[in-house]
Enzyme design. Structure first.
Site, PDB file in Angstrom:
ATOM      1  N   LYS A  27     -15.095   7.670  -3.647  1.00 18.24           N
ATOM      2  CA  LYS A  27     -16.339   7.966  -2.924  1.00 18.24           C
ATOM      3  C   LYS A  27     -16.924   9.295  -3.378  1.00 18.24           C
ATOM      4  O   LYS A  27     -18.136   9.424  -3.586  1.00 18.24           O
ATOM      5  CB  LYS A  27     -16.073   7.985  -1.408  1.00 18.24           C
ATOM      6  CG  LYS A  27     -15.670   6.619  -0.858  1.00 18.24           C
ATOM      7  CD  LYS A  27     -15.040   6.694   0.542  1.00 18.24           C
ATOM      8  CE  LYS A  27     -14.314   5.385   0.858  1.00 18.24           C
ATOM      9  NZ  LYS A  27     -13.392   5.492   2.018  1.00 18.24           N
ATOM     10  N   HIS A  29       0.803  -1.229   0.000  1.00 18.19           N
ATOM     11  CA  HIS A  29       0.000   0.000   0.000  1.00 18.19           C
ATOM     12  C   HIS A  29       0.829   1.269   0.000  1.00 18.19           C
ATOM     13  O   HIS A  29       0.270   2.360   0.137  1.00 18.19           O
ATOM     14  CB  HIS A  29      -0.916   0.055   1.222  1.00 18.19           C
ATOM     15  CG  HIS A  29      -1.949  -1.019   1.276  1.00 18.19           C
ATOM     16  ND1 HIS A  29      -3.217  -0.865   0.767  1.00 18.19           N
ATOM     17  CD2 HIS A  29      -1.891  -2.279   1.771  1.00 18.19           C
ATOM     18  CE1 HIS A  29      -3.905  -1.975   0.962  1.00 18.19           C
ATOM     19  NE2 HIS A  29      -3.113  -2.852   1.569  1.00 18.19           N
ATOM     20  N   LYS A  40      -8.666  13.555   4.656  1.00 24.81           N
ATOM     21  CA  LYS A  40      -7.720  12.435   4.644  1.00 24.81           C
ATOM     22  C   LYS A  40      -6.716  12.687   5.761  1.00 24.81           C
ATOM     23  O   LYS A  40      -6.705  13.774   6.340  1.00 24.81           O
ATOM     24  CB  LYS A  40      -6.995  12.350   3.301  1.00 24.81           C
ATOM     25  CG  LYS A  40      -6.499  13.701   2.765  1.00 24.81           C
ATOM     26  CD  LYS A  40      -5.931  13.601   1.361  1.00 24.81           C
ATOM     27  CE  LYS A  40      -6.946  13.653   0.254  1.00 24.81           C
ATOM     28  NZ  LYS A  40      -7.069  12.419  -0.492  1.00 24.81           N
ATOM     29  N   ARG A  41      -5.873  11.695   6.077  1.00 29.81           N
ATOM     30  CA  ARG A  41      -4.834  11.950   7.067  1.00 29.81           C
ATOM     31  C   ARG A  41      -4.011  13.163   6.657  1.00 29.81           C
ATOM     32  O   ARG A  41      -3.826  13.438   5.464  1.00 29.81           O
ATOM     33  CB  ARG A  41      -3.932  10.711   7.206  1.00 29.81           C
ATOM     34  CG  ARG A  41      -4.577   9.582   7.969  1.00 29.81           C
ATOM     35  CD  ARG A  41      -4.940  10.006   9.390  1.00 29.81           C
ATOM     36  NE  ARG A  41      -3.751  10.060  10.216  1.00 29.81           N
ATOM     37  CZ  ARG A  41      -3.386   9.103  11.065  1.00 29.81           C
ATOM     38  NH1 ARG A  41      -4.142   8.033  11.240  1.00 29.81           N
ATOM     39  NH2 ARG A  41      -2.290   9.235  11.775  1.00 29.81           N
TER      40      ARG A  41
END
Ligand code: 26Q
Length: 793
Positions: free
Chosen positions: A642, A352, A530-531
């Site tokens: 999304k 990832h 997001k982070r």
């Protein structure tokens, strides 16, 4: 049974649970009681499909998928399960009849936040798709007592507190005291009759907790099994009798530490012994469990891979390789080389990240001390690999045990998570291993579950789609393509906009109390969630916000497109720069939101504690999706999918899955800017690239000066000196180089937003054309290319 009868039955079930499971009567029940009673009533309906799926799997002696993940970022469950059962309306009405508001009650469920971000959320989407597709599967992970920390802001700074989802009753789990395995640590290895025997110096127990994972329309139900650490001996009576009360509970406290808390993704903070123990703890329990299950229906462990596919979600469970080899050879007597082969046939590994600092390595001495037998097995794996391939790539190298190399060598298939990422994996992190094993690396582009991320979170759009093209799309998402024929239909456009508007109004309502800013629902909702990480470039978004503010002030009479900039995300507690970025966003928000000259055009909102449930409110309300990472750094992204599914347009770089999203929705329906991955690599070679970019951009120069001179931190002029200095001197993620292109692209976005018909058409075409990004498609890819499994219904 018809709906009416279901409603009556559900009502009775809720009242029965209220009374007999919670010991409350309706007159005294709190919202918490109602939520738990409703959940228990809904849960009852999951049990039969669950048993039925298990029975079918045993009967067919079918191959099972084991998805090993340190993280499952699930969110809330009651709505999700209710919808999968097809009982949403029934439940809403039943609660109404009981004098309760269904939506309020279900929104009180705490998020199961057993993950940091994309990787953990992907695991949760995969569980949903595996169940929907009827593929027998078990998720395996850790039952953390505390999930991801809660974020608060104090004077604009992030402050973390412990999350406590288990302080309330977790209705979804079934404790399994009878399912427990010993997990050893440390000690030494001896030899007896040519066989290695490991004598751990410390042993804890892994105890199972099961949660059912129900698929769409309750056709299939799998299991998520999470392990909690318990002491082998609960309590030291001898110490207690001596009066040493604290000492008496010490073994328990020590053991429980292992599953106490989720590590925040802190790539600057790797090498912690407890983290290694967590990894081995849940991996060993899972492997012991799947061997036991195999042996309950089969005999010959050399055929394990015919019945078990084990997927490693990143390297966190990479110890599965050596552990399975250990159990096969040391415990079950298999020849070591055969054990290595069997293990490889079972294992798949998903990568990832390309960020070098995020690749897991353990100091050799630490690893050998905690897992002496596994250390020795890794040496054997390495020898075998070196001999078989003639390559010189080692797992144990420069005093480190490299988990990436270990996972790669022990897996029969290694996959990246988007087309671009997979190519970069082949060229960079695993370039050398790819040459030695040229068929091993494959791509499986990420996906998202349309049940949670459209059907569930966006009721207005769901209903519009249902009434336009029918109801058969949630488990075959590419059918959404049918709405593209209405992209220019005036009436459909109007309804599509009305749905968006409803979601924006709902978001404004939701934000009340969380922010003092008054939000204009006609403004463009521009969202980056997001982070917080330098490569994701929240800073670039913020600099552009300041530059836009300047522009508006310089030309107050121009017709500016009103925007609300929405940020959400957490910084790792040890990541100082990310925390500075949060502080700066909040400081800029304070100044800009209080500027009467621009308040009609520009507002900044940063609600604290971004999580899955917040995403479910923000994404349906978004007009613009910020996907602006430095090209080559975001492995895939899943938020990007999304947003597009919910009819937001993307402004983004050619990074991760953005590339494929753009291909699917059409380049004319995507706002692209910025350097490509290879241009990024080239640009970094140029001397002083950041300073030069700043000098060439008066807009950026001005913004950086404002920040450096304390415009946004009047109480502490030099607060952001280090950010500005970093921009000039290093800017590894090329914010400066992409800034002008980004600013210009945002002005194109402004222009497009003014043309409502045009914008709506583009938005519709996004929703229509991203059906391919359903995680059902992703899982079918894994099933065919990696697992060799199939649906059982
Ligand atoms: C490592 C060591 C110690 C403590 C924590 C960690 C750790 C934990 C989590 C390291 C990394 C992670 C998570 C990584 C992650 O979420 N990666 C994202 O995976 C998504 C799903 O594939 C992609 O879409 C994102 O692009 C990628 O950033």
């Amino acid at each position: 049974m018809n709906t009416k009868i279901f409603q009556i039955k559900l009502k009775q079930d809720i009242l029965r649970h209220l009374k007999y499971s919670l010991g409350k009567d309706a007159g005294h029940a709190t919202p918490y009681d109602w939520r738990v009673a409703l959940s228990l009533a809904i849960r009852d309906m999951v049990v039969d499909p669950w048993f039925e799926s298990t029975r079918k799997t045993y009967e067919a002696n079918a191959k099972r998928v084991y998805y090993l993940s340190m993280e499952f970022l699930i969110g809330r469950l009651v709505e999700d399960v209710t919808i999968n059962l097809g009982f949403e309306d029934v439940a809403r009405q039943a609660m109404h009849d009981l004098g309760q508001d269904y939506d309020t009650i279900v929104s009180n469920e705490p998020d199961a936040a057993l993950g940091n971000g994309g990787l953990g959320r992907l695991a949760a989407c995969f569980l949903d798709s595996l169940a929907t597709l009827g593929i027998p599967a078990h998720g395996y992970g850790i039952r953390y007592e505390h999930g991801l920390f809660e974020q608060h802001f104090e004077n604009g700074r992030q402050v973390e507190t412990a999350e406590g989802w288990l302080a309330q009753r977790n209705v979804w789990e079934f404790e399994r005291p009878e399912v427990s395995y010993p997990i050893g640590f440390g000690g030494h290895v001896s030899e007896s009759d040519g066989k290695a025997v490991w004598h751990p110096s410390e042993t804890v127990r892994a105890q199972a907790y099961d949660a059912p994972v129900l698929g769409w329309q309750a056709r299939w139900c799998n299991t998520l099994r999470l392990w909690a650490a318990k002491p082998t001996r609960a309590f030291d009576l001898e110490s207690f009798n001596r009066g040493d009360f604290l000492g008496a509970t010490a073994p328990e406290a020590l053991a429980r530490t292992i599953s106490r808390v989720l590590y925040p993704d802190d790539t600057t903070d790797i090498g912690k012994e407890l983290r290694l123990k967590q990894e081995y703890f849940f991996t060993s329990a899972s492997i012991q469990d799947l061997i036991r299950r195999y042996l309950s229906s089969n005999e010959d462990l050399s055929k394990l891979s015919e019945k078990a596919a084990i997927q490693l979600n990143d390297t966190h469970p990479a110890i599965a390789g050596p552990e399975l080899i250990r159990l096969l050879s040391d415990v079950h007597g298999m020849d070591m080389m055969d054990a290595i082969d069997v293990t490889r046939q079972c294992l798949g590994y998903t990568n990832h990240t390309l960020l070098p600092e995020a690749l897991e390595r353990w100091p050799e001495h630490l690893f050998a001390r905690v897992l002496p037998r596994h250390y020795r097995i890794i040496e054997i794996i390495q020898d075998q690999h070196l001999k078989a391939t003639g390559s010189d790539i080692r797992i144990i190298d420069h005093g480190n045990v490299n988990m990436g190399e270990l996972a790669f060598i022990m897996a029969h298939q290694v996959n990246g998570v988007s087309a671009l990422h997979t190519e970069l994996v082949k060229e960079t992190v695993f370039g050398d291993l790819h040459k030695v094993y040229p068929d091993r690396i494959i791509n499986e582009t990420n996906g998202i579950t349309p049940r949670r991320w459209l059907y569930n979170c966006n009721q207005p759009l769901r209903e519009l789609i249902n009434s336009t093209i029918g109801v058969d799309w949630p488990d075959d998402l590419e059918r959404l393509e049918r709405i593209s024929q209405y992209a220019e239909d005036a009436s459909f456009q109007e309804q599509f906009m009305a749905a968006k508007r409803k979601n924006k109004d709902d978001l404004i309502t939701w934000l009340q109390g969380k922010t003092k800013v008054e939000i204009n629902p006609d403004a463009m909702f521009d969202v980056q969630i997001k982070r917080i990480h330098e490569y994701k470039r929240q800073l670039m978004n913020l600099f552009e916000t300041v530059a836009y503010w300047n522009e508006i002030k310089d030309n107050p009479n121009k017709k500016w497109t009103p925007r609300v900039k929405i940020f959400g995300g957490k910084a790792a507690p040890g990541y100082a720069m990310a925390k500075q970025i949060i502080h700066l966003i909040n400081d800029v928000a304070t100044v800009i939101n209080n500027d009467p000259a621009t308040k009609d055009y520009l507002q900044i909102v940063f609600p604290p504690n971004y999580n899955v449930s917040m995403a479910e409110v923000l994404i349906p309300a978004a007009d613009l999706s910020e996907q602006i990472s430095t090209a080559g750094k975001e492995a895939s992204g899943t938020g990007n999918m999304k947003f597009a599914l919910n009819g937001a347009l993307t402004i983004g770089t050619l990074d991760g899955a953005n590339v494929e999203i753009r291909e699917h929705v059409g380049p004319e329906n995507f706002f692209l800017f910025g350097l490509t991955a290879s241009e990024v690599v080239e640009r970094r070679k140029q001397p002083e690239y950041a300073r030069r970019a700043i000098e060439a951009s008066p807009r950026l120069y001005r913004v950086l000066n404002q920040i450096a001179s304390g415009v946004f931190s009047p109480d502490e002029q030099h607060r952001y000196g280090s950010i500005v200095q970093m921009m000039y001197e290093s800017d590894y993620f090329l914010v400066t180089c992409d800034f002008d292109a980004y600013f210009d692209c945002q002005r194109k976005v402004d222009k497009a937003y003014k043309d409502t018909k045009m914008w709506t058409k583009m938005a519709i075409l996004n929703t229509a054309n991203v059906g391919w990004f359903s995680s059902d498609r992703t899982i079918m890819g894994y099933a065919k290319d990696i697992w060799n499994t199939r649906s059982l219904y």
